[in-house]
Enzyme design. Structure first.
Site, short mmCIF file in Angstrom:
data_model
loop_
_atom_site.label_atom_id
_atom_site.label_comp_id
_atom_site.label_asym_id
_atom_site.label_seq_id
_atom_site.Cartn_x
_atom_site.Cartn_y
_atom_site.Cartn_z
N ARG A 162 0.84 -1.21 0.00
CA ARG A 162 0.00 0.00 0.00
C ARG A 162 0.88 1.27 0.00
O ARG A 162 0.66 2.20 -0.75
CB ARG A 162 -0.90 -0.03 1.24
CG ARG A 162 -1.85 1.14 1.37
CD ARG A 162 -2.75 0.99 2.61
NE ARG A 162 -3.59 -0.17 2.55
CZ ARG A 162 -3.47 -1.26 3.33
NH1 ARG A 162 -2.53 -1.30 4.26
NH2 ARG A 162 -4.27 -2.29 3.20
N TYR A 203 17.82 10.45 -1.94
CA TYR A 203 19.25 10.81 -2.10
C TYR A 203 19.38 11.48 -3.46
O TYR A 203 18.38 11.92 -4.06
CB TYR A 203 20.04 9.49 -1.98
CG TYR A 203 21.53 9.62 -2.03
CD1 TYR A 203 22.21 10.29 -1.03
CD2 TYR A 203 22.26 9.06 -3.08
CE1 TYR A 203 23.59 10.41 -1.09
CE2 TYR A 203 23.63 9.18 -3.13
CZ TYR A 203 24.29 9.86 -2.13
OH TYR A 203 25.66 9.98 -2.19
N ARG A 220 28.64 23.95 0.05
CA ARG A 220 28.72 23.50 -1.35
C ARG A 220 27.90 22.23 -1.47
O ARG A 220 28.43 21.12 -1.47
CB ARG A 220 30.18 23.24 -1.73
CG ARG A 220 30.42 23.04 -3.21
CD ARG A 220 31.08 21.69 -3.50
NE ARG A 220 30.14 20.59 -3.35
CZ ARG A 220 30.47 19.31 -3.23
NH1 ARG A 220 31.72 18.95 -3.18
NH2 ARG A 220 29.56 18.34 -3.10
N LYS A 274 22.19 11.02 3.51
CA LYS A 274 23.36 10.14 3.59
C LYS A 274 23.14 9.11 4.71
O LYS A 274 23.46 7.94 4.57
CB LYS A 274 24.63 10.94 3.87
CG LYS A 274 25.02 11.91 2.75
CD LYS A 274 26.05 11.35 1.81
CE LYS A 274 26.24 12.28 0.61
NZ LYS A 274 27.05 11.70 -0.45
N GLU A 285 30.71 16.52 4.96
CA GLU A 285 29.99 16.45 3.69
C GLU A 285 29.75 17.83 3.11
O GLU A 285 29.28 18.74 3.82
CB GLU A 285 28.63 15.77 3.94
CG GLU A 285 27.87 15.39 2.69
CD GLU A 285 28.57 14.29 1.89
OE1 GLU A 285 28.96 13.28 2.48
OE2 GLU A 285 28.74 14.48 0.67
N ASP A 286 30.05 17.97 1.86
CA ASP A 286 29.66 19.16 1.09
C ASP A 286 30.08 20.49 1.72
O ASP A 286 29.32 21.46 1.75
CB ASP A 286 28.15 19.12 0.80
CG ASP A 286 27.82 18.03 -0.23
OD1 ASP A 286 28.73 17.28 -0.60
OD2 ASP A 286 26.66 17.94 -0.65
N ASP A 340 33.69 12.81 2.80
CA ASP A 340 33.04 11.97 1.79
C ASP A 340 33.33 12.45 0.38
O ASP A 340 33.46 11.64 -0.54
CB ASP A 340 31.53 12.01 2.08
CG ASP A 340 30.75 11.06 1.21
OD1 ASP A 340 31.25 9.95 0.96
OD2 ASP A 340 29.64 11.43 0.79
N ASP A 341 33.40 13.76 0.18
CA ASP A 341 33.58 14.29 -1.17
C ASP A 341 34.99 14.10 -1.68
O ASP A 341 35.23 13.96 -2.87
CB ASP A 341 33.18 15.77 -1.21
CG ASP A 341 31.75 15.92 -0.77
OD1 ASP A 341 30.87 15.47 -1.49
OD2 ASP A 341 31.53 16.44 0.35
N ASN A 356 27.04 16.16 -9.81
CA ASN A 356 25.68 15.96 -9.28
C ASN A 356 24.99 17.29 -9.06
O ASN A 356 25.67 18.28 -8.81
CB ASN A 356 25.77 15.23 -7.92
CG ASN A 356 26.31 13.83 -8.07
OD1 ASN A 356 25.90 13.12 -8.96
ND2 ASN A 356 27.24 13.47 -7.21
O1 LIG Z 1 25.72 13.29 -2.66
C1 LIG Z 1 26.06 12.79 -3.74
O2 LIG Z 1 25.28 12.33 -4.56
C2 LIG Z 1 27.52 12.66 -4.02
C3 LIG Z 1 28.25 13.72 -3.32
O3 LIG Z 1 28.73 13.56 -2.22
C4 LIG Z 1 28.26 15.07 -3.93
O4 LIG Z 1 27.94 15.22 -5.10
O5 LIG Z 1 28.61 15.99 -3.19
MG LIG Z 2 28.86 15.34 -1.15
#
Ligand SMILES: O=C([O-])CC(=O)C(=O)O
Ligand SMILES: [Mg+2]
Length: 575
Positions: A75, A120, A174, A192, A263-264, A286-287, A433
């Site tokens: 559902r 995501y 960013r 994430k 991240e970012d 991560d980047d 991305n």
């Molecule tokens: O989040 C994502 O898809 C990959 C990543 O770390 C980015 O582009 O900054």
């Molecule tokens: Mg990233």
């Protein structure tokens, strides 16, 4: 009179009651039914959905007679699919996670390929852009520059400190390729962590999404009356450095067992904070490292396919990067391992890599360069600045073209045709991305290379028939790496994340292709197998941590590889 809205439960239904401020709700007595006990109520109303306990079973008669979990998931999926726009799907899933976390994660685990692009990349990019407008409920932890001097106090407001194991931290400076989104970056941390839970079986209550608010230079947001962050420009770097020192120190004090994923962050900050903290705390970026690791892995498989077609040795590959930010340089650093594994020296490996930034080919004689570009800046070119990508390709003669530029369409027809003239099977990885910033689309790469391109992108593209044959795009996204890397770090209680551990994660991923996947020319495994892949990656990471002396779980050392894999799988949480 000031009033506050106080939630309470009646017959299993949450309601709001208006009471004068200052007047407290009826104190609980041992005889207060659970559903009316304000303390229980507070737990249920905890602002952090991942921390809310699973709703108690409702008494007989309060649910429809035929409500059944397995049918209910059908559902929910139908309700999800009935929405036309991806952002509506995102909102639906966010609400589902809040109301029925188990059902949300069950849907994710059972429908990985369908749901990942919704929670995501690429949909999370839109969710970030619109976050201040689609916001419904609190989720995660916000720390702002105004909290400087008392960051520890704010962190200690987190309701499940003891369970915290993994935090994704962004400062929103960013977000993907979308630029400075300030506090609207929170969905990235949340997204994430949802993949950690779905993809590596991390327990939801051990995840801590964090967004740091140091202001934003996004004028549109500053003028938006609904914007949820501080209405001020970003603070100077010096002030941010002090803030970050305090933040990381208080994080390690408050959460002694926590792994931090940066991240970012904007490029300069990404590099600066990774090197400032990586030897002191368990942290990775991560980047830089996640993206680097995932591209190394896909590249290893792509290079094999390309070399079979060209007859060139693996050590002869030449890689051209369009984009020299944190992701571009992070990937370039990681790809050095590819050449070193082929027996090349550090110097020789470096010579296999060329960077192109917004001003063209990066070379020493061009003039002053940003610190992070220096290592790969060419020493063997001293001609005039070279800015046209086709000219650069004809000069470098790369076997692989990697895009981390966020310039849509940068890999146009002349570019891909030139790559195809130079290589029987060119490696084309448009990695920017979200999908609308991708340097080219999968169909374009296929058409312009006449079906020969070995392709992986950062955001997902659908598979495609070309010249009567099915072609499968790879998704060179760090989502393949960070869940397994994090799981390995958590289980082996690491003190640091070493380069060896990131490389091990990458090799673990590269080696995880099944014979069927190889048969289809895939460079990454199918995302449906993410849990198995994460377990394999975690095992490689744990072994590398042990080798580097970075682990804190000696009991794992005595297990043989099979036992370790069984142990890792046994520790995964299932919805
Ligand atoms: O989040 C994502 O898809 C990959 C990543 O770390 C980015 O582009 O900054
Ligand atoms: Mg990233």
């Amino acid at each position: 009179m000031t009033i506050v809205l106080t939630p309470y439960w009646a017959n299993g239904v949450q309601k709001l009651k208006v009471i004068p401020r200052g007047e407290s709700p009826t104190p609980p007595s041992p005889t207060t039914p659970l559903s009316r006990n304000p303390h229980i109520m507070l737990t249920v109303m905890n602002p952090v959905s991942a921390l809310r306990p699973a709703p108690a079973r409702l008494a007989h008669g309060l649910t429809p007679p035929a409500l059944d979990d397995s049918v209910h998931s059908v559902r929910c999926l139908a309700q999800l699919r009935s929405k036309d726009r991806n952002i509506e799907k995102y909102i639906y899933l966010t609400q589902l996670k809040d109301a029925e976390p188990n059902m949300f994660y069950k849907l994710c685990v059972d429908n990985m390929a369908e749901i990942t692009p919704l929670i995501y990349t690429p949909t999370v990019g839109d969710a970030c852009l619109q976050f201040s407008h689609i916001y419904r409920r609190p989720e995660g932890l916000y720390i702002s520059i105004k909290d400087k001097g008392k960051i520890g106090e704010v962190l200690r407001n987190w309701p499940r400190i003891d369970e915290a194991r993994i935090s994704v931290v962004t400062d929103g400076s960013r977000i993907l390729g979308l630029g400075d989104l300030g506090v609207n970056g929170m969905p990235i941390s949340i997204g994430k962590l949802s993949l950690y839970i779905a993809g590596a079986g991390i327990r939801p209550s051990s995840t801590v999404p964090i967004c740091l608010d140091l202001g934003t230079n996004n004028q549109k947001f500053l003028e938006d009356p609904l914007y949820l962050g501080l209405r001020q420009p970003r603070v100077p770097m010096e002030e941010m450095n002090e803030f970050m020192e305090e933040f990381m120190f208080e994080m390690s004090r408050t959460f002694p067992n926590l792994l931090v994923q940066f991240e970012d962050f904007a490029t300069d900050k990404a590099f600066a904070y990774l090197s400032a903290f990586r030897n002191r705390y368990p942290v990775f970026n991560d980047d830089i490292q996640g993206t680097g690791g995932v591209v190394l892995s896909g590249f290893m498989n792509a290079a094999k396919l390309s070399s079979i077609a060209s007859g060139r040795p693996l050590s002869d590959h030449r890689i051209l990067f369009l984009g020299a930010g944190s992701a571009g340089v992070g990937v370039a650093q990681q790809l050095m391992s590819f050449f070193k594994l082929q027996g090349l020296s550090q110097q020789e490996a470096r010579e296999r890599i060329w960077l192109v930034d917004s001003q063209g080919l990066v070379f020493d004689k061009r003039g002053k360069l940003a610190e992070h570009k220096l290592y790969f800046s060419r020493k063997d070119y001293d001609g005039p600045p070279m800015t046209d990508l086709v000219d650069i390709i004809n000069y470098v003669k790369p076997t692989a073209l990697l895009g981390l530029s966020t310039i849509k369409g940068a890999f146009n027809e002349p570019v891909i045709k030139t790559m195809s003239e130079l290589n029987p099977r060119p490696i084309i990885f448009p990695l920017s991305n979200p999908v609308r910033l991708s340097e080219c689309e999968f169909t374009e790469a296929l058409e312009w290379s006449n079906g020969t391109a070995i392709f992986a992108s950062g955001s997902p593209f659908p598979e495609q028939e070309f010249n009567g044959k099915m072609h499968y795009p790879g998704q060179g996204n760090n989502m393949y790496i960070f869940p397994g890397l994090g799981l390995g770090c958590i289980l082996s209680k690491v003190k640091q994340v070493t380069d060896g551990m990131v490389e091990a994660a990458s090799l673990g991923l590269a080696n995880s292709l099944t014979p069927e996947e190889k048969e289809l020319d895939l460079v990454y495994p199918k995302i449906e197998r993410i849990r198995d892949i994460s377990a394999e990656i975690a095992r490689s990471v744990i072994r590398a941590a042990q080798k580097d002396g970075a682990d804190g779980a000696p009991e794992l050392k005595v297990m043989d590889d099979e036992a370790l894999l069984r142990y890792i799988k046994s520790r995964m949480w299932n919805p």
